[in-house]
Design an enzyme around this catalytic site. Structure first.
Site, PDB file in Angstrom:
ATOM      1  N   ILE A  76       0.839  -1.210   0.000  1.00 19.63           N
ATOM      2  CA  ILE A  76       0.000   0.000   0.000  1.00 19.63           C
ATOM      3  C   ILE A  76       0.875   1.261   0.000  1.00 19.63           C
ATOM      4  CG2 ILE A  76      -1.713   1.276   1.401  1.00 19.63           C
ATOM      5  CD1 ILE A  76      -2.860  -1.216   0.045  1.00 19.63           C
ATOM      6  N   CYS A  77       0.380   2.299  -0.637  1.00 17.97           N
ATOM      7  CA  CYS A  77       1.171   3.523  -0.777  1.00 17.97           C
ATOM      8  C   CYS A  77       1.128   4.381   0.481  1.00 17.97           C
ATOM      9  CB  CYS A  77       0.693   4.301  -1.991  1.00 17.97           C
ATOM     10  SG  CYS A  77       1.038   3.386  -3.468  1.00 17.97           S
ATOM     11  N   GLU A  78       1.667   3.874   1.545  1.00 11.42           N
ATOM     12  CA  GLU A  78       1.781   4.566   2.830  1.00 11.42           C
ATOM     13  C   GLU A  78       3.045   4.033   3.489  1.00 11.42           C
ATOM     14  OE1 GLU A  78      -0.466   6.505   4.803  1.00 11.42           O
ATOM     15  OE2 GLU A  78      -2.202   6.465   3.483  1.00 11.42           O
TER      16      GLU A  78
END
Ligand code: LLP
Length: 397
Positions: A327-329
């Protein structure tokens, strides 16, 4: 029994075969679930299963056929129980923000009890009861201002927390319940989750004793909260000892109320592992990075509470320690204290994933929810299918 050799073997079934077809999935052990239910039944208490910890319909059916008592916090949970119930279940409705609709629905259904959390809620219930010409049992959730000594985000019994009626308001509450002639059957104290020692509970029992001396009550609901072993805390108190000490203390204090508990986490937490694989391994300056196929959308606990879920893999490849999701975090990271040997495509498992994991999963980054599979009598059974893309777009006008 989940064993980890060259592959994952659950009750003698090698799950490598399904791993070829699906990337990641929750894997439950049916035998272990029944063992936990056996342990809970042996406590000889009125135990309500806290459905918020795991609301898979297949698992709820097991609970319905064995325990048949549920602690709910929404109309959705209530409807799920109605859907799977063969016989009338016992239901406690907890939660600090029940809506009018939820209250009407549960009063009409005549559930066992509503645990109320404020004067405002009692007035609302009183009003609904009068309109419907129906009564409902209520327990009062008290906020005892006791620190459960657990993670801050799952602490519920301190004055600053939103839960319950403060102990200082109890006298007014007694006066009000007398005037309204409402049916208060007991008191509820849920001070937090993942409680791993008895000292806060002992404080609580002292307070309960004072309250009981002041006015006897039929039911005492101690909520849930018993901690489980995440393979980190070695000497976690055993559930049997936890409740035996409580029972003994109540007996000594001559508190004869019926003891209710609302257990969630203990039921499924350690009956399930999250199976995944390593998609990429790369090296950035002085850190090695493993990207797994599961992320914070599948299991939020590490990012939300810094929770530790033991990671295991076969002992093949390079020794690595840093595991991230896709996930882009940056917070999509797993907590890991061990050196684990992995290669690209290695299968990995995250332990203790049966409670507050699937229920907290979401569609962030438009990811679909993954399979839940159970090992039942040496067979694998899908109990939740991979979510279809259709579900991600259904609600758009
Ligand atoms: N009763 C009430 C009123 C509750 O609020 C809870 C949990 C329980 C019972 C069940 O407690 P348990 O036996 O499961 O500890 N998402 C967090 C846990 C939140 C607990 C919420 N309330 C986590 O992943 O650790």
């Amino acid at each position: 029994m989940i064993e980890f050799k060259n592959t994952i073997v659950v009750n003698k079934i090698n799950i490598k075969s399904i791993f070829k077809k699906v990337n990641s999935f929750y894997l439950y052990d049916y035998k272990k679930i029944f063992y936990h239910i056996y342990i809970i039944n042996k406590l000889n208490l009125y135990c309500f299963f806290s459905i918020k910890s795991n609301d898979n319909l297949y698992l709820l059916k097991i609970i319905n056929n064995t325990i048949n008592k549920f602690d709910i916090v929404s109309i959705g949970e209530l409807k799920k129980i109605i859907l799977i119930s063969k016989k009338k279940p016992y239901i406690i409705f907890s939660g600090s923000g029940k809506t009018t609709l939820e209250l009407i629905f549960s009063i009409k259904l005549n559930i066992f009890c509503i645990n109320v959390e404020s004067f405002q809620e009692i007035f609302k219930i009183y009003y609904i009861m009068n309109i419907l010409k129906k009564n409902i049992n209520m327990m009062i959730r008290i906020n005892p201002n006791i620190d459960a000594k657990t993670h801050e985000k799952i602490t519920t019994g301190k004055k600053k927390n939103k839960f319950g009626i403060l102990i200082s308001s109890i006298k007014n509450f007694f006066i009000m319940s007398k005037i309204l002639k409402i049916n208060i059957i007991g008191y509820d104290f849920h001070i937090g989750s993942q409680i791993d020692n008895l000292s806060p509970i002992k404080k609580l029992l002292h307070l309960i004793y004072i309250l009981y001396k002041f006015k006897k009550f039929q039911y005492l609901d101690l909520g849930g909260g018993i901690g489980v072993n995440y393979y980190k805390t070695k000497n976690i108190i055993k559930i049997k000892n936890f409740y035996n000490i409580i029972k003994h203390s109540l007996k000594k204090k001559k508190i004869n109320s019926k003891l209710l508990i609302e257990i969630g986490r203990y039921f499924f937490c350690n009956t399930c592992v999250l199976v995944s694989k390593i998609n990429y391994i790369k090296y950035n300056v002085n850190i090695s990075i493993c990207i797994t196929s599961i992320g914070m959308n599948d299991i939020l606990r590490p990012s939300l509470y810094n929770s530790y879920h033991k990671i295991e893999s076969y002992n093949l490849g390079k020794t690595l320690t840093n595991f991230f999701g896709p996930i882009c975090e940056s917070s999509d990271k797993f907590i890991n204290n061990n050196n684990i040997k992995v290669k690209t495509n290695s299968l990995i498992i995250l332990h203790s994933s049966g409670s507050y994991c699937k229920v907290l999963s979401n569609n962030y980054n438009s990811k679909n929810k993954i399979f839940e599979i159970i090992v039942y009598k040496n067979k694998l059974k899908i109990i939740f299918n991979l979510e279809k893309f259709k579900n991600l777009i259904n609600n758009y006008e």
